[in-house]
Design an enzyme around this catalytic site. Structure first.
Site, PDB file in Angstrom:
ATOM      1  CD  GLN A 102      -2.476  -1.592 -10.700  1.00 48.00           C
ATOM      2  OE1 GLN A 102      -3.350  -1.968  -9.914  1.00 48.00           O
ATOM      3  NE2 GLN A 102      -1.196  -1.681 -10.422  1.00 48.00           N
ATOM      4  CE1 TYR A 108      -4.614 -10.832  -8.278  1.00 54.14           C
ATOM      5  CE2 TYR A 108      -3.264  -8.872  -7.991  1.00 54.14           C
ATOM      6  CZ  TYR A 108      -4.182  -9.785  -7.492  1.00 54.14           C
ATOM      7  OH  TYR A 108      -4.654  -9.660  -6.219  1.00 54.14           O
ATOM      8  NE  ARG A 167       3.240  -1.570  -7.990  1.00 48.66           N
ATOM      9  CZ  ARG A 167       2.711  -1.546  -6.789  1.00 48.66           C
ATOM     10  NH1 ARG A 167       1.460  -1.938  -6.615  1.00 48.66           N
ATOM     11  NH2 ARG A 167       3.403  -1.123  -5.755  1.00 48.66           N
ATOM     12  N   GLY A 192       1.277   3.968  -0.055  1.00 49.77           N
ATOM     13  CA  GLY A 192      -0.032   3.332  -0.030  1.00 49.77           C
ATOM     14  C   GLY A 192      -0.719   3.481   1.313  1.00 49.77           C
ATOM     15  NE  ARG A 193       1.044  -1.224   3.875  1.00 52.67           N
ATOM     16  CZ  ARG A 193       1.939  -2.106   4.314  1.00 52.67           C
ATOM     17  NH1 ARG A 193       1.587  -3.019   5.203  1.00 52.67           N
ATOM     18  NH2 ARG A 193       3.179  -2.095   3.859  1.00 52.67           N
TER      19      ARG A 193
HETATM   20  C1  LIG Z   1      -5.682  -2.137   0.577  1.00 52.27           C
HETATM   21  C2  LIG Z   1      -4.620  -2.381  -0.450  1.00 52.27           C
HETATM   22  C3  LIG Z   1      -4.993  -2.627  -1.774  1.00 52.27           C
HETATM   23  C4  LIG Z   1      -4.005  -2.828  -2.762  1.00 52.27           C
HETATM   24  N1  LIG Z   1      -4.392  -2.982  -4.070  1.00 52.27           N
HETATM   25  C5  LIG Z   1      -3.447  -2.999  -5.055  1.00 52.27           C
HETATM   26  C6  LIG Z   1      -3.827  -2.942  -6.428  1.00 52.27           C
HETATM   27  O1  LIG Z   1      -5.012  -2.860  -6.790  1.00 52.27           O
HETATM   28  N2  LIG Z   1      -2.833  -2.963  -7.354  1.00 52.27           N
HETATM   29  C7  LIG Z   1      -1.500  -3.033  -7.012  1.00 52.27           C
HETATM   30  O2  LIG Z   1      -0.633  -3.036  -7.888  1.00 52.27           O
HETATM   31  N3  LIG Z   1      -1.131  -3.062  -5.706  1.00 52.27           N
HETATM   32  C8  LIG Z   1      -2.047  -3.020  -4.730  1.00 52.27           C
HETATM   33  N4  LIG Z   1      -1.654  -2.959  -3.407  1.00 52.27           N
HETATM   34  C9  LIG Z   1      -0.219  -2.869  -3.068  1.00 52.27           C
HETATM   35  C10 LIG Z   1       0.223  -1.401  -2.929  1.00 52.27           C
HETATM   36  O3  LIG Z   1       0.197  -0.746  -4.179  1.00 52.27           O
HETATM   37  C11 LIG Z   1       1.633  -1.251  -2.334  1.00 52.27           C
HETATM   38  O4  LIG Z   1       2.569  -1.861  -3.192  1.00 52.27           O
HETATM   39  C12 LIG Z   1       1.766  -1.860  -0.944  1.00 52.27           C
HETATM   40  O5  LIG Z   1       0.659  -1.541  -0.131  1.00 52.27           O
HETATM   41  C13 LIG Z   1       3.054  -1.401  -0.262  1.00 52.27           C
HETATM   42  O6  LIG Z   1       3.067  -0.002  -0.103  1.00 52.27           O
HETATM   43  P1  LIG Z   1       2.680   0.709   1.311  1.00 52.27           P
HETATM   44  O7  LIG Z   1       3.524   0.034   2.338  1.00 52.27           O
HETATM   45  O8  LIG Z   1       3.022   2.143   1.113  1.00 52.27           O
HETATM   46  O9  LIG Z   1       1.232   0.453   1.552  1.00 52.27           O
HETATM   47  C14 LIG Z   1      -2.628  -2.798  -2.408  1.00 52.27           C
HETATM   48  C15 LIG Z   1      -2.271  -2.573  -1.070  1.00 52.27           C
HETATM   49  C16 LIG Z   1      -3.240  -2.343  -0.104  1.00 52.27           C
HETATM   50  C17 LIG Z   1      -2.807  -2.053   1.312  1.00 52.27           C
END
Ligand SMILES: Cc1cc2nc3c(=O)[nH]c(=O)nc-3n(C[C@H](O)[C@H](O)[C@H](O)COP(=O)(O)O)c2cc1C
Length: 367
Positions: free
Chosen positions: A100, A172, A224, A315-316
């Site tokens: 990314q 961003y 994205r 993600g999480r």
């Molecule tokens: C710890 C953490 C770091 C994240 N860093 C990014 C990132 O670097 N780039 C991005 O596009 N989204 C980032 N996100 C958002 C995730 O890609 C995702 O959209 C969001 O966590 C929802 O998905 P989930 O509910 O499955 O975690 C981050 C989320 C978390 C929890």
């Protein structure tokens, strides 16, 4: 219905073995200069091999684009060996590696930039406590900025990645060009929705152009975006419909919506009959695959996402249980770890910064 374990092939020829991808998540684990650390490689090794692809944490394309400490860098050729180690750590058992690429724009500060003022489309601070007023980019700097995304893409190709994702979401820099809040320019880069999309259009053309020129078949480019902003003025669903339509006609391999909840409904009255994910999917109308995301914790939820998208990002759930995918795909969901005890942080390689972030996002799952 699309199945989670079904393969998917993108426009440029890359095939993912299944439709589950690890969402991009910042690790805050890189060295001060953006070089990947062994802990970070271990973090990815722990989570690779089961998902179709891992989209990495955001990697900055310019020094002044660094958004936080511990961020990955793709900002110079010196980073290629580091990026190469990262790509190899991810590319195991058929999982593909997508880098990314990112610039923080006004969402950083002069402390992180070692005294330098952040840059953005306009000299307007974000609406958040302590936000610094950025310096407005000069017109002549903008093509150079696009060139830096292009060069970061060429580095990803040289490092052995399978693709890049343009981080146009989460407030961003790319989003800052599209937002009427952060972009108040009156030149060719700002004003009408068409002009606010001009940066994105050119960026996508330059990056896909570089890939078609330098990469072997199979290297992909994704984009994205976040569907709406709460600021006034801000990006609304009607703007997003315009952008999605524009992007779906570009030679991109996928679009990726950014949502914390895949069922989220828009705040715009004209778009409240279904989820934002469903509106976006309908607008794309099969022109390009869409990745859906947002609080997917079970196989059933992942399947629900796949009703309105071609792929699902998780993600999480993968932070808490690195083997979430295998457990879901083999029908062993009852063994999925759903909460994260503090003492398991080390074993799961979750650092302080990310723990703090999770405390804000899901305190009920940290025990
Ligand atoms: C710890 C953490 C770091 C994240 N860093 C990014 C990132 O670097 N780039 C991005 O596009 N989204 C980032 N996100 C958002 C995730 O890609 C995702 O959209 C969001 O966590 C929802 O998905 P989930 O509910 O499955 O975690 C981050 C989320 C978390 C929890």
């Amino acid at each position: 219905m699309k199945k989670m374990d079904e393969a998917v092939t993108f426009r440029r020829g890359l095939t993912l073995k299944n439709r589950i991808v690890m969402a991009p998540m910042t690790t805050k684990m890189s060295f001060y200069d953006g070089v990947v650390t062994q802990d970070e490689l271990n973090y990815y090794s722990l989570r690779t091999g089961e998902v179709g692809a891992i989209i990495t944490a955001a990697a900055n394309v310019q020094e002044v684009g660094k958004g936080w400490e511990g961020e990955l860098s793709a900002a110079s050729d010196e980073m290629i060996p580091s990026l190469s180690r990262l790509a190899s750590a991810i590319k195991r058992n058929g999982t593909k590696a997508i880098l990314q690429i990112f610039h923080g724009g006004r969402m950083t500060n002069s402390k992180i930039l070692r005294g330098e003022q952040p840059v953005a489309p306009s000299a307007i601070a974000a609406e958040r406590e302590g936000a610094e007023t950025p310096r407005e980019l000069m017109e002549a700097e903008i093509p150079l900025l696009i060139e830096d995304y292009r060069q970061a893409t060429v580095r990803a190709i040289k490092a052995g990645f399978d693709g890049v994702e343009l981080h146009g979401a989460n407030t961003y820099l790319i989003q800052q060009f599209f937002s009427p809040h952060s972009n108040r320019r009156s030149d060719q880069w700002g004003g009408s929705v068409e002009k606010r999309a001009h940066f994105i259009e050119l960026l996508v053309d330059r990056v896909t152009g570089a890939v078609d020129e330098y990469a072997e078949k199979g290297f992909i480019v994704g984009y994205r975006f976040s569907p709406e902003e709460y600021e006034e003025p801000g990006i609304k669903m009607a703007d997003t419909m315009y952008l999605v339509d524009l992007l779906a006609n570009k030679p991109l391999d996928y679009l990726h919506i950014s949502l914390n909840d895949y069922q989220r409904v828009s705040v715009s009255k004209a778009f409240q009959e279904k989820s934002m994910l469903a509106y976006v999917h309908e607008k794309i109308a099969g022109r390009v695959p869409l990745i859906g995301v947002g609080d997917v914790r079970t196989g059933k939820q992942a399947e629900e996402v796949l009703e309105e998208a071609e792929l699902v990002a998780v993600g999480r759930a993968l932070l808490i249980d690195p083997h979430w995918t295998k457990k879901v795909l083999s029908g062993k969901e009852d063994t999925i770890r759903t909460v994260l005890p503090f003492e398991d942080r080390d074993e799961l390689l979750i650092q302080n910064g990310v723990w703090g972030f999770l405390q804000g996002m899901m305190p009920e799952r940290l025990v």
